[in-house]
Design an enzyme around this catalytic site. Structure first.
Site, short mmCIF file in Angstrom:
data_model
loop_
_atom_site.label_atom_id
_atom_site.label_comp_id
_atom_site.label_asym_id
_atom_site.label_seq_id
_atom_site.Cartn_x
_atom_site.Cartn_y
_atom_site.Cartn_z
N ARG A 24 -13.10 -21.77 -36.88
CA ARG A 24 -13.33 -21.46 -38.29
C ARG A 24 -12.14 -21.78 -39.18
O ARG A 24 -12.32 -22.27 -40.30
CB ARG A 24 -13.70 -19.97 -38.43
CG ARG A 24 -15.13 -19.69 -38.03
CD ARG A 24 -15.35 -18.23 -37.72
NE ARG A 24 -14.73 -17.83 -36.46
CZ ARG A 24 -14.75 -16.59 -35.98
NH1 ARG A 24 -15.33 -15.63 -36.68
NH2 ARG A 24 -14.20 -16.30 -34.82
N GLU B 206 -9.75 -18.85 -22.16
CA GLU B 206 -9.87 -18.13 -23.44
C GLU B 206 -10.34 -16.70 -23.26
O GLU B 206 -11.54 -16.44 -23.21
CB GLU B 206 -10.82 -18.89 -24.38
CG GLU B 206 -10.97 -18.18 -25.73
CD GLU B 206 -11.86 -18.93 -26.72
OE1 GLU B 206 -12.43 -19.98 -26.36
OE2 GLU B 206 -11.98 -18.45 -27.86
N LYS C 269 -5.75 -19.81 -24.24
CA LYS C 269 -6.23 -19.71 -25.63
C LYS C 269 -6.56 -18.26 -25.94
O LYS C 269 -7.70 -17.82 -25.78
CB LYS C 269 -7.47 -20.60 -25.81
CG LYS C 269 -8.16 -20.44 -27.16
CD LYS C 269 -9.14 -21.57 -27.44
CE LYS C 269 -9.91 -21.29 -28.71
NZ LYS C 269 -10.65 -22.45 -29.22
P1 13P Z 1 -12.26 -19.49 -33.94
O1 13P Z 1 -10.95 -20.17 -34.23
O2 13P Z 1 -13.25 -19.60 -35.06
O3 13P Z 1 -12.09 -18.10 -33.42
O4 13P Z 1 -12.96 -20.33 -32.78
C1 13P Z 1 -12.23 -20.73 -31.71
C2 13P Z 1 -13.11 -20.83 -30.54
O5 13P Z 1 -13.12 -21.84 -29.86
C3 13P Z 1 -13.96 -19.68 -30.19
O6 13P Z 1 -14.42 -19.81 -28.88
#
Ligand code: 13P
Length: 351
Positions: free
Chosen positions: A301, A186, A228
C-alpha cells in the site's frame, strides 16, 4: 537419502546472491501480489471493476513505470500476474528481469482458523508446494513470499498461533530454497488494536525467537532469505502515539535482540501506515547508524496507494500514476540512506 537432497554449494551461492540483490543499497521491493479478493478491495476504492484485463493493465502500468529500476530491486507478483503478459506480448517476469528487476511470487494460499483459539489464523499452502515452486521458477520467479498473520489482543497471539506459523514459515522457506527461490519470510503482527508500543515490542520479540528457532531447526540457510516484518508501533487505536524516532529506536532494538546477523536484509511491510509514515520510519531507522542487516522496504500500500488514486482506471492518467510510483520509489530509496526529506514529496500532496 541421496546427496541431491542437500543444497549444493552452487545453489547456496545463487540464493545468497539473489538475496543480496533484493536488498541492494538504495533499493527495495514493490509488493504487487494482492490476491484476487484484496485487489478487488483496492479497485473498489477507485470504482474500477476487478476484471482480469483491468488487473493486467494496472500491473503493466506499475511494471513499466519509467526509471523505477533505480529504486526497485524486485516485485512480488500474484500467481495470475506471473502468467500474464504486457500489451506487446512480453511475459511480465521477462519484462521485469529485462529491466534488472527480480520477479518473485506469493506462494501461500491465505488464512485458516486454528481450532480452539479465539479467531487466530494459520497460513495455508504447504500441500503440493514443492511442485508449485518448481513451476514458478520455470516461469521466471527467483524469490517467493509467505505471509503469516498475528493479532495483538487479550492473551494474544497465543504461543500455539506463533509456533504453528513459525513452523509453516520455516517449512515453506526450506522448500523454497530447495527449489532455488529466496524465501521472503513475513510474520506480520497486525497494527489493528488498542495495544501500546510496549505490547508490540514484547510480541515481536517472542515471535522472532520462535521463528528463528524453527528456521534453524529446519536448516534454512539464513544468508539466503529475507525477513519481512512489521515495524514496532502502537496499535492504530492506541491513544498513546509514538513519534518516528521512538518507532525506529524500538524496532532496531528488538530486531538486534532476535534477528541473526547472517540474514542479509530486513525489508519491512507498510501494514496500513500512510505512505509518508512508512517512508519516514524507514528513514529514521537508517539514520540510527550501522545495523547488522540492510534495512529496506517491501511495501504494498505505501507504494501503490498514491499511484492507484491518481490512475482511477483512466488510460489518460497512466503517465501521472507512473510518475507518482516513481516519486514513492525515490523517497523510499532515499530512506534506505537516511537521506529522505519531506520536500521530496510532490507539493500537491503535502496537505
Ligand atoms: P503492505 O505494505 O500494504 O502491508 O503490503 C505488504 C505485503 O506484501 C503484505 O503481505
Amino acid at each position: 537419502m541421496t546427496d541431491s537432497n542437500f543444497l549444493t554449494r552452487e545453489k547456496i551461492q545463487a540464493l545468497e546472491s539473489t538475496a543480496t540483490a533484493m536488498v541492494a543499497k538504495g533499493k527495495g521491493i514493490l509488493a504487487a501480489d494482492e490476491s484476487s479478493p484484496t485487489i478487488k478491495k483496492r479497485f473498489d476504492t477507485i470504482k474500477v471493476e476487478s476484471t482480469e484485463e483491468n488487473r493486467r493493465f494496472y500491473r503493466e502500468l506499475l511494471f513499466t513505470a519509467p526509471e523505477i529500476e533505480n529504486h526497485i530491486s524486485g516485485v512480488i507478483l500474484f500467481e495470475e500476474t506471473l502468467r500474464q503478459s504486457a500489451g506487446d506480448g512480453t511475459p511480465f517476469p521477462k519484462l521485469l528481469s529485462d529491466r534488472g528487476i527480480i520477479p518473485g511470487i506469493k506462494v501461500d494460499k491465505g488464512l485458516a482458523l486454528i481450532p480452539e483459539t479465539r479467531n487466530e489464523k494459520i497460513t495455508q499452502g504447504l500441500d503440493g508446494l514443492a511442485a508449485r515452486l518448481d513451476e514458478y521458477r520455470e516461469l521466471g520467479a527467483r524469490f517467493a513470499k509467505w505471509r503469516a498473520v498475528l493479532s495483538i489482543g487479550d492473551h494474544q497471539p497465543s504461543k500455539l498461533c506463533i509456533a504453528l506459523n513459525a513452523h509453516a514459515l520455516a517449512r515453506y522457506s526450506a522448500l523454497s530454497q530447495r527449489a532455488g527461490l529466496v524465501p521472503i519470510v513475513e510474520p506480520e503482527i497486525l497494527i489493528n488494536g488498542t495495544h501500546d508500543i510496549e505490547a508490540c515490542e514484547r510480541v515481536t520479540q517472542r515471535t522472532m525467537a520462535l521463528l528463528f528457532n524453527e528456521l534453524l531447526l529446519q536448516r534454512v540457510v539464513l544468508e539466503g532469505m529475507i525477513l519481512k516484518p512489521s515495524m514496532v508501533t502502537p496499535g492504530d487505536a492506541c491513544p498513546d502515539r509514538a513519534d518516528v524516532e521512538t518507532v525506529a529506536r524500538k524496532t532496531i532494538k528488538i530486531f538486534k535482540r532476535s534477528v541473526p546477523a547472517a540474514v542479509p536484509g530486513i525489508a519491512f511491510l507498510s501494514g496500513g501506515q500512510t505512505s509518508q509514515q512508512a517512508t519516514a520510519n524507514l528513514n529514521a531507522m537508517n539514520q540510527i547508524g550501522p545495523a547488522p542487516w540492510e534495512l529496506s522496504f517491501s511495501y504494498g500500500r505505501a507504494l501503490q496507494e498514491q499511484p492507484l488514486g491518481v490512475w482511477e482506471g483512466k488510460p489518460e492518467n497512466r503517465a501521472t500514476a507512473q510518475a507518482m510510483l516513481l516519486t514513492r520509489a525515490k523517497c523510499n530509496g532515499a530512506a534506505r540512506f537516511g537521506s529522505y526529506t519531506p520536500d521530496m514529496e510532490p507539493h500537491w500532496d503535502m496537505g
